[in-house]
Scaffold this active site. Structure first.
Site, mmCIF file in Angstrom:
data_model
loop_
_atom_site.group_PDB
_atom_site.id
_atom_site.type_symbol
_atom_site.label_atom_id
_atom_site.label_comp_id
_atom_site.label_asym_id
_atom_site.label_seq_id
_atom_site.Cartn_x
_atom_site.Cartn_y
_atom_site.Cartn_z
ATOM 1 C CD GLU A 102 -44.039 -42.897 -14.155
ATOM 2 O OE1 GLU A 102 -45.117 -42.954 -13.560
ATOM 3 O OE2 GLU A 102 -43.265 -41.948 -14.090
ATOM 4 C CD GLU A 142 -38.406 -42.157 -14.101
ATOM 5 O OE1 GLU A 142 -38.839 -43.246 -14.492
ATOM 6 O OE2 GLU A 142 -37.303 -41.699 -14.436
ATOM 7 C CB CYS A 172 -36.459 -36.511 -14.611
ATOM 8 S SG CYS A 172 -37.664 -36.411 -13.344
ATOM 9 C CG ASN A 210 -40.682 -32.164 -12.322
ATOM 10 O OD1 ASN A 210 -41.491 -32.985 -11.905
ATOM 11 N ND2 ASN A 210 -39.654 -32.513 -13.067
HETATM 12 C C1 UN1 Z 1 -39.879 -35.273 -15.874
HETATM 13 O O1 UN1 Z 1 -39.088 -34.362 -15.940
HETATM 14 O O2 UN1 Z 1 -39.989 -35.936 -14.834
HETATM 15 O O3 UN1 Z 1 -39.661 -35.473 -21.888
HETATM 16 C C2 UN1 Z 1 -40.828 -35.628 -16.958
HETATM 17 C C3 UN1 Z 1 -39.971 -34.597 -21.085
HETATM 18 C C4 UN1 Z 1 -41.385 -34.525 -20.577
HETATM 19 C C5 UN1 Z 1 -41.540 -35.305 -19.321
HETATM 20 C C6 UN1 Z 1 -40.527 -34.971 -18.260
HETATM 21 N N1 UN1 Z 1 -42.291 -35.001 -21.591
HETATM 22 O O4 UN1 Z 1 -39.160 -33.778 -20.675
#
Ligand code: UN1
Length: 499
Positions: A463, A249, A283, A152
């Site tokens: 991270e 994660e 995420c 993603n």
């Molecule tokens: C993710 O979805 O694993 O804050 C990372 C955010 C992005 C990073 C997402 N800078 O949605």
């Protein structure tokens, strides 16, 4: 098809020993095959780990500022090729070009940021309790790190893992998701061009078999994984039993709290962006809107109106608001949650189906969906769906909203919209996620702050930011006694001292 990729092991692009290959299709148009790539087996993984283990013996002694110079060069190349890299991201995983540029920029930012650490990477010096003795702590690398990454954020997340691992002196075997091989190929090509010595980063394409072989190789001392809860748990269990360092994660069920006194327009904008950006496949996506009763009707109407107005299509087309989801499996899973939600008594206020017509039939498009009448315990309000689906959960007051927010197995990101500073601070203190936003949506993390979550989202590591250095290195505490005599900590005391 653009190209047939090979693995990258010990500085060479090599064919896998398995002879098996996979193809990656464009999820927005499955007639287009983007590339083919190896389905590597245990022997390919073993070769890559071998190369990484050998390279570690020299890379660890390259001064950190010199290691960082390679990363600076890589960041420069990425910046120069940003547009091409972004187009490749869109082509292989579907997010719209504007967001793909953001993905690449996040990788560039991280690479520059971490390269700066080459001249910092601070430890501590502190007085000794004994005379003529000097104390300090320094970071040391783990050794061979396995980086297992999702599709993603196919540039950003590999950079989050590879760059801090490299600057601290580790070597890496990188196994990207089978759904984003092109970006992985691009990134490793750039590291090679930037002058990374052979064996320091090795790229092995593949699926579960390659992943398992990598995690289980005894020479791999640390695993960094971003992906599903199920796979992450398995990796964590294996690493726990075998005393490997592990960073996990694993997703979220993130919420935006919208209180009665919120700026409605601002809240709706944040909600649309957080729920439907990247087709909800972050995420950090907001899959729950916890809305106070007074503002709920207006907020729901406006969110539904905006969701229905989103234009679905090819991410390379500048007029597209939302691209496809990643694959058929994702489409199937999202579809099943429509049934689960309806069976639980929720109502589908908009969306709810695979999108078709208007050039969408050849892609994995799902309509932006808003569930209403959702209760916090329903599966649609508990499980990570990872698609363009969000819930409206009504609540009475802030206390209740916070309890609902915290009452899920994940703990990545949460947000609140309110004009009341006391409520904002109370929420900031009491929302138990790893990331909290005030008057902004749940997405938008920056690279120089810690990123990660509580509960089932992670395993306590972070991270990004300085925190990433802690994940990819261990402390070595050094005591230097220049007194020329045996001194005993805790035992030798000044004359006349108590005890
Ligand atoms: C993710 O979805 O694993 O804050 C990372 C955010 C992005 C990073 C997402 N800078 O949605």
């Amino acid at each position: 098809m653009r190209e047939a990729f090979a693995n990258y092991i010990n500085g060479h692009w090599v064919e896998p020993k398995t002879d098996n290959r996979h193809q990656r299709e464009n999820p927005g148009n499955t007639d287009e095959i983007v590339c083919s790539f190896p389905d590597s087996g245990a022997q390919d993984v073993a070769d890559a780990v071998e190369a990484a283990a050998e390279a570690f013996e020299s890379w660890r002694f390259v001064p950190a500022p010199r290691r960082a110079e390679v990363l600076f060069r890589a960041a420069e190349i990425m910046a120069a090729r940003k547009e091409d890299l972004a187009r490749d991201v869109t082509t292989e995983m579907g997010k719209v070009l504007k967001e793909a540029r953001g993905d690449v920029q996040e990788g560039i930012d991280m690479t520059y940021y971490v390269a700066g650490e080459g001249r910092r990477m601070w430890g501590q010096t502190t007085p000794s309790e004994l005379p003529d003795k000097f104390n300090m702590s320094v970071r040391q690398p783990h050794g061979v790190v396995a980086a297992i990454t999702p599709w993603n954020f196919p540039i950003a997340i590999p950079c989050w893992k590879l760059m801090p691992a490299l600057v601290t002196g580790n070597t890496v075997v990188f196994k990207p998701s089978p759904f984003s091989p092109l970006s992985a190929h691009n990134l490793v090509g750039i590291l090679e061009e930037a002058g990374l010595p052979p064996g320091v980063v090795n790229l092995v394409f593949g699926g579960n078999e390659a992943g398992a072989a990598l995690v289980e190789d005894p020479r791999v001392v640390m695993v960094s994984f971003t992906g599903s809860l199920e796979v992450g748990r398995e990796i964590g269990t294996y690493c726990g039993r075998n005393n490997k360092r592990v960073h996990l994660e694993m997703g979220g069920k993130n919420a935006i709290l919208i209180l009665d006194d919120a700026d409605l327009e601002l809240a709706v904008e944040g909600a649309v962006w957080s729920a439907f950006g990247t087709s909800g496949q972050r995420c950090t996506a907001a899959s729950r809107m916890i809305v106070q009763s007074g503002i709920a009707p207006a907020f729901t109407d406006e969110l539904v109106r905006r969701a229905q107005a989103l234009r679905l299509g090819d991410g390379l087309d500048a007029t597209t608001d939302m691209g496809p989801v990643v694959n058929m499996q994702a489409l199937g899973k999202i579809g099943r949650y429509m049934e689960i939600g309806s069976d639980e008594g929720a109502a589908i206020a908009c969306g709810g189906m695979r999108a078709s017509g208007d050039g969408l039939d050849n892609g994995y498009f799902f309509q932006p969906t808003v569930f209403t009448n959702v209760r916090p315990a329903m599966r649609i309000a508990q499980d990570e769906i990872f698609g363009p689906v969000t819930d409206i959960i009504r609540c009475g007051d802030l206390e209740q909203a916070i309890a609902i927010n915290n009452g899920v197995q994940y703990g990545l990101s949460s947000a609140i919209y309110t004009r009341d500073i006391s409520k904002a601070f109370k929420a900031m203190e009491r929302m138990t996620t790893g990331i909290v936003y005030i008057n902004a949506g749940t997405i938008g993390a920056e690279v120089h702050l810690p990123f990660g979550g509580t509960r089932g989202t992670g395993n306590g590591h972070r991270e990004a930011g300085q925190a990433a250095l802690d994940s990819y290195s261990e402390w070595k505490t050094v005591y230097i006694d220049y007194s020329g005599r045996l001194q005993k900590a805790q035992i030798d005391r000044l004359e006349g001292d108590r005890g």
